[in-house]
Structures are given as structure tokens and as C-alpha cells.
Design a protein around this motif. Structure first.
Motif, PDB file in Angstrom:
ATOM      1  N   LEU A 316      48.204 -16.679  35.154  1.00 18.49           N
ATOM      2  CA  LEU A 316      46.840 -17.624  35.060  1.00 18.49           C
ATOM      3  C   LEU A 316      47.411 -18.976  35.468  1.00 18.49           C
ATOM      4  N   ALA A 317      48.757 -19.224  35.584  1.00 19.47           N
ATOM      5  CA  ALA A 317      49.320 -20.393  36.315  1.00 19.47           C
ATOM      6  C   ALA A 317      48.981 -20.470  37.624  1.00 19.47           C
ATOM      7  N   LEU A 318      49.093 -19.197  38.399  1.00 12.03           N
ATOM      8  CA  LEU A 318      48.509 -19.219  39.721  1.00 12.03           C
ATOM      9  C   LEU A 318      47.212 -19.034  39.816  1.00 12.03           C
ATOM     10  N   TYR A 319      46.523 -18.632  39.029  1.00 16.23           N
ATOM     11  CA  TYR A 319      44.797 -18.857  39.053  1.00 16.23           C
ATOM     12  C   TYR A 319      44.583 -20.163  38.901  1.00 16.23           C
ATOM     13  N   ALA A 320      45.233 -20.843  38.221  1.00 19.08           N
ATOM     14  CA  ALA A 320      44.913 -22.252  38.038  1.00 19.08           C
ATOM     15  C   ALA A 320      45.328 -23.115  39.116  1.00 19.08           C
ATOM     16  N   LYS A 321      46.304 -22.829  39.904  1.00 17.01           N
ATOM     17  CA  LYS A 321      46.496 -23.596  40.999  1.00 17.01           C
ATOM     18  C   LYS A 321      45.904 -23.076  42.303  1.00 17.01           C
ATOM     19  N   GLU A 322      45.659 -21.828  42.446  1.00 18.22           N
ATOM     20  CA  GLU A 322      45.093 -21.281  43.619  1.00 18.22           C
ATOM     21  C   GLU A 322      43.728 -20.927  43.541  1.00 18.22           C
ATOM     22  N   ARG A 323      43.025 -20.711  42.441  1.00 18.22           N
ATOM     23  CA  ARG A 323      41.889 -20.167  42.401  1.00 18.22           C
ATOM     24  C   ARG A 323      40.685 -21.081  41.542  1.00 18.22           C
ATOM     25  N   THR A 324      41.168 -22.230  40.925  1.00 17.53           N
ATOM     26  CA  THR A 324      40.563 -23.106  40.273  1.00 17.53           C
ATOM     27  C   THR A 324      40.218 -24.333  40.836  1.00 17.53           C
ATOM     28  N   GLU A 325      38.966 -24.575  40.561  1.00 20.86           N
ATOM     29  CA  GLU A 325      38.574 -26.285  41.089  1.00 20.86           C
ATOM     30  C   GLU A 325      39.425 -27.244  40.173  1.00 20.86           C
ATOM     31  N   LEU A 326      40.308 -27.938  40.883  1.00 21.99           N
ATOM     32  CA  LEU A 326      41.149 -28.955  39.874  1.00 21.99           C
ATOM     33  C   LEU A 326      40.568 -30.251  39.676  1.00 21.99           C
ATOM     34  N   SER A 327      39.474 -30.276  39.462  1.00 20.51           N
ATOM     35  CA  SER A 327      38.700 -31.404  39.598  1.00 20.51           C
ATOM     36  C   SER A 327      37.600 -31.430  38.266  1.00 20.51           C
TER      37      SER A 327
END
Length: 497
Positions: A316-327
Motif C-alpha cells: 500500500l506504500a507503493l500503491y500510495a506513491k505509484e498509483r494514487t493522486e498525491l494532491s
């Protein structure tokens, strides 16, 4: 020191003073608060530190190897709890073991804070793994020492203690994660080291006044003749390990890949051996043997749950960085901040669950029922992540709300398993193996992460529907299977609720 009577230990601890709980809970609450601050702060950025390129301040390790190292790291941290439990039960007592563990953890974070590259990474891992193994299970064991077996505050006390753990886990990714990702990973690791230092200060200053006799005794001390044998065996073992490392590392027999397979095997083999030893021990009576049999399905259920929950800091850390809109709402997010979701929800929900168990009293669900519900919720927390991929495909970034929902669901499951499991362990443990059984409880987490070391290699955004769907579905099925056997398990618990 000779073994003390349980009533004598309880009476030595001031019983009112910290949210209606024994005063010693204050000492253990804040000791574990700062220890978890240091540990989860480090974990919030460790994966990114490993696979970030060297020119950007990382180590440049491949993502697949980095995820496996994270799983193995977590497994070994909990696996060494067996060593910590044995040392406490047979040599030092829990209080002294906690102190030495904290010192080693602090040293490990200091090493990681220094720019020593891959060498520093593995050296720091050694100190933190051993130190956490000494500290973590024994803190929980001392919590159990402060309550009489029939004290109905026990589950509530463990829930409050668990909330303290997660307060440290909430703050750490926000502080350590921000500093690590914005400025320097080494600065972040330095803050983690300072957190452990504060935990040691709290423990040393307050333990004598608030903990009384809790954790000061050696439950099953070695006889003089046994000590010589143990020292000899440790010496021989150290020499054998040194020789094997000297042969296998230069010849590439022992690589990171083969090491992950070895740890995965040990993650299952060690708890299996421990159950056999405790069950067959002449120091274990008939009722205690029955309770060990009841404990086995709870252990397996816990292992399945932690295999899902611990992927929060890996997949889920990878999912947060690679697959999630970080805004979100015009605010730029750091991927490490999502690691604060789990403890955030626990802080809000732990008091609710603690109050619920007290309010229900004798009408509350049995321990096996709570476990089955927790496993089912853990499985669902993974299954919800298949929907954004089904709706929008795997090539587009997803809303951060999907991760929020997943973390929320797994926390509901965690509160049905973790504090309840801690409490059940202190009640089901054979008296001669009290600290070691607590270590065995943490081995369920180690076993789950040891399995993860192989599972996380299978993750890929293009096949995440299968990944999340299969793992989540298996957990849900196992949760219902455990529920079907709850009455049988309760019979073997011999009156323990």
C-alpha cells in the motif's frame, strides 16, 4: 529473584491513576509510544530510501528486492521476540530486558542516520531487530502483570495501551516522513533515534514508582548447571553461524533471495516448535495444555490477518506513491503520510472498542468470535481496492479515498484482534512460559510477514485485481471457518473468556 505470587505483584502496583487503570500503564504507555514513534517513523521512509536512486539520496536497490527486504525486516523484528521472551523468562526478567532492548534500538537508528550506504542499512537492521525483540513482547507482558486474572479492566487497559502505541505511529510518519522525503532520509532517521531516547528516559524515571514488582521477577530461571550449558550452546551456535556466513556469502549461496526463503521457513517452523515444546513440557499442567490447543487456531487467524495488515507499509506504500493522486483540495501529499492513517483510526476507535467491551461485560463476543470478525474485515480491506482498477483501469491514478477506506476497514479488524489477542495471551499462557507465550503472540505477526516476503513479489499494478481479490477472498473464507469453530475453541479455553 524468586518467583512472586500474582496477588503480591498486583498489590505492589498503584491500581488507580491513569484513566482508571493502574499507574504503571502510564510508564508502559509512553515507553511504547516513543519506541513505536522511532520504529514507524523509520518504516515510513525506509522502502523509499532503499529503492530511490543514489543520486537522489537513496540506495538504488530494485523495487522487488526492496519490498522483500521490508517484509523480511518486519518478520525478523517480531521473530526475535522469542529471544526476548526467553531472556526475560529465564535470565533477566521483563523490566531489565525492556531497557536493554531500547538501548539497542536507539543504536540502530543512530547507525541508519549516518551516511553508511548498504552497510549501514544492514547493520542498523541487526540492532533494531534484536532490540525490538527484547523490548516489544516484554512491555506487553508487564501490562498483563499489573492486573489480576479476573480484573475486567484488562481488555480495556490493553486497548488504552494499544492506543498509546498508535499515537506514536500517527505522529511519526508526519514528522519523520516529511523531513525524510523533503530534506534528507538521514535527517528523518535521526529524529527516529531521538524518539527512542525519549522512551528510555520515561521508562527509567517512572518504572520504580509506578510498576512496583511487575516485571522484576524471572519466571523460569536457569539453574546453575543449565547456565553453563546455555552459554556453551550459544558460543557453539555463534561459531557455526559465522563459519556458514563466511562460506555462503562469498560463494553467492546465501543471497537476499535465498535468505528470504530461509526466513519464510523459520517464520512457520519456530512457532510450530514452540507450541510443541510448551505442550509437552512437564511444567505445563492439563488445563494449560488444553488452552494451548485453543490458542493455535487463534494464532493461525492472527497470522492471516497480519499478512494483510503489514502490507500497509509495503504494497500500500507503493500503491500510495505509484498509483494514487498525491494532491487533495490543493494540498500536495507525501506518500509516507498514508502510514499515519492506520494509527489515526485506531486512536479514535480504540476508546470506542474499549468502552464497548466494558459496557457489554459478560455479553461481549467471545475471543474466537472477535478474531473471526477481524479476519473478515481484513480481507474486505483488500477486496475494496479492486474496484478503482475495475472502474478506471490500472493506468490512471486513483483517488486517495480508496486508500483511506482500505486502512479504515483493516483498523476495524485490527481492534478485534490485536488488543484482544494481547489480553487473551496473558490469560491462556502457561505460567512457566508467560513472557515466551507473549513472544509467540508476536510471532503470529512474524509468520504473516515471513509469508509476505514471497507474496509481495507477485504484486504488479497490471494484475492488482487478482492480487487484492485473491488475498482478500482467502482471508474472508478463513474468517468464516474460524467462526464455525468458536464454540469448540471455547471449550478448550477452560473458562477463559
Amino acid at each position: 529473584m524468586a518467583k512472586l505470587d500474582k496477588d503480591e505483584i498486583v498489590q505492589s502496583v498503584p491500581q488507580r491513576g491513569f484513566f482508571g487503570q493502574p499507574k504503571g500503564l502510564f510508564t508502559l504507555f509512553f515507553t511504547e509510544f516513543w519506541e513505536r514513534f522511532s520504529y514507524y517513523g523509520m518504516r515510513a521512509i525506509l522502502l523509499f530510501y532503499m529503492y530511490t536512486q543514489v543520486v537522489d539520496g537513496g540506495l538504488g536497490i530494485s523495487m522487488e528486492i526492496a519490498t522483500s527486504i521490508m517484509a523480511i525486516y518486519g518478520a525478523l523484528v517480531y521473530m526475535t521476540g522469542v529471544i526476548g521472551g526467553w531472556i526475560a523468562d529465564r535470565l533477566l526478567g521483563t523490566q531489565q530486558t525492556i531497557f536493554y532492548g531500547g538501548v539497542l534500538i536507539m543504536i540502530g537508528h543512530i547507525v541508519l542516520a549516518l551516511p553508511m550506504g548498504v552497510t549501514g542499512l544492514f547493520l542498523s537492521m541487526f540492532f533494531i531487530i534484536i532490540g525490538t525483540g527484547l523490548l516489544k513482547p516484554n512491555v506487553s507482558s508487564v501490562v498483563g502483570d499489573m492486573y489480576s486474572p479476573k480484573d475486567k479492566r484488562r481488555d480495556s487497559g490493553f486497548s488504552i495501551f494499544y492506543m498509546g502505541i498508535n499515537m506514536g505511529g500517527l505522529i511519526a510518519p508526519l514528522i519523520v516522513g516529511t523531513v525524510g522525503q523533503e530534506y534528507s532520509y538521514h535527517y528523518g532517521f535521526s529524529i527516529a533515534a531521538f524518539g527512542m531516547f525519549l522512551g528510555l528516559v520515561v521508562f527509567l524515571v517512572t518504572r520504580k514508582k509506578y510498576l512496583g514488582l511487575a516485571g522484576t521477577y524471572v519466571a523460569n530461571p536457569l539453574e546453575d548447571g543449565e547456565k553453563k550449558k546455555v552459554i556453551k550452546r550459544f558460543g557453539i551456535g555463534a561459531v557455526i553461524i559465522a563459519i556458514l556466513l563466511a562460506i555462503t556469502i562469498p560463494t553467492n549461496i546465501l543471497t537476499i533471495t535465498t535468505f528470504t526463503y530461509l526466513v519464510s521457513f523459520l517464520g512457520i517452523a519456530i512457532p510450530t516448535a514452540y507450541f510443541i515444546v510448551m505442550y509437552r513440557s512437564p511444567k505445563t499442567n492439563k488445563d494449560e495444555r488444553s488452552r494451548i490447543l485453543a490458542y493455535i487456531p487463534l494464532f493461525i487467524g492472527s497470522m492471516v490477518f497480519w499478512a494483510i495488515q503489514e502490507q500497509g507499509s509495503i504494497i500500500l506504500a507503493l500503491y500510495a506513491k505509484e498509483r494514487t493522486e498525491l494532491s487533495f483540495a490543493g494540498i500536495d501529499l507525501y506518500a509516507s503520510w498514508f502510514q499515519s492513517l492506520n494509527p489515526l483510526f485506531i486512536i479514535f476507535l480504540a476508546p470506542v472498542f474499549a468502552s464497548l467491551w466494558i459496557k457489554l461485560g459478560d455479553r461481549q463476543p467471545s475471543t474466537p468470535t472477535k478474531f473471526s470478525l477481524g479476519i473478515i474485515l481484513g480481507g474486505i480491506s483488500f477486496m475494496v481496492l479492486i474496484f478503482p482498477a475495475i472502474i478506471n483501469g490500472t493506468e490512471t491514478l486513483v483517488s486517495p479515498w480508496w486508500l483511506v477506506l482500505s486502512f479504515f476497514l483493516v483498523v476495524l479488524g485490527e481492534l478485534c484482534i490485536s488488543p484482544v489477542g494481547l489480553s487473551a495471551t496473558t490469560k491462556l499462557a502457561p505460567s512457566a512460559f508467560s513472557a515466551q507465550t507473549m513472544s509467540l503472540w508476536f510471532m503470529s505477526n512474524a509468520a504473516g510477514q515471513a509469508v509476505n516476503a514471497q507474496i509481495v513479489k507477485l504484486y504488479d499494478p497490471s494484475t492488482e485485481i487478482i492480487y487484492f481479490g485473491v488475498i482478500g477472498g482467502v482471508a474472508v473464507i478463513l474468517g468464516f471457518v474460524l467462526f464455525a469453530f468458536t464454540k469448540k475453541i471455547q471449550i478448550y479455553m477452560r473458562g477463559v473468556l
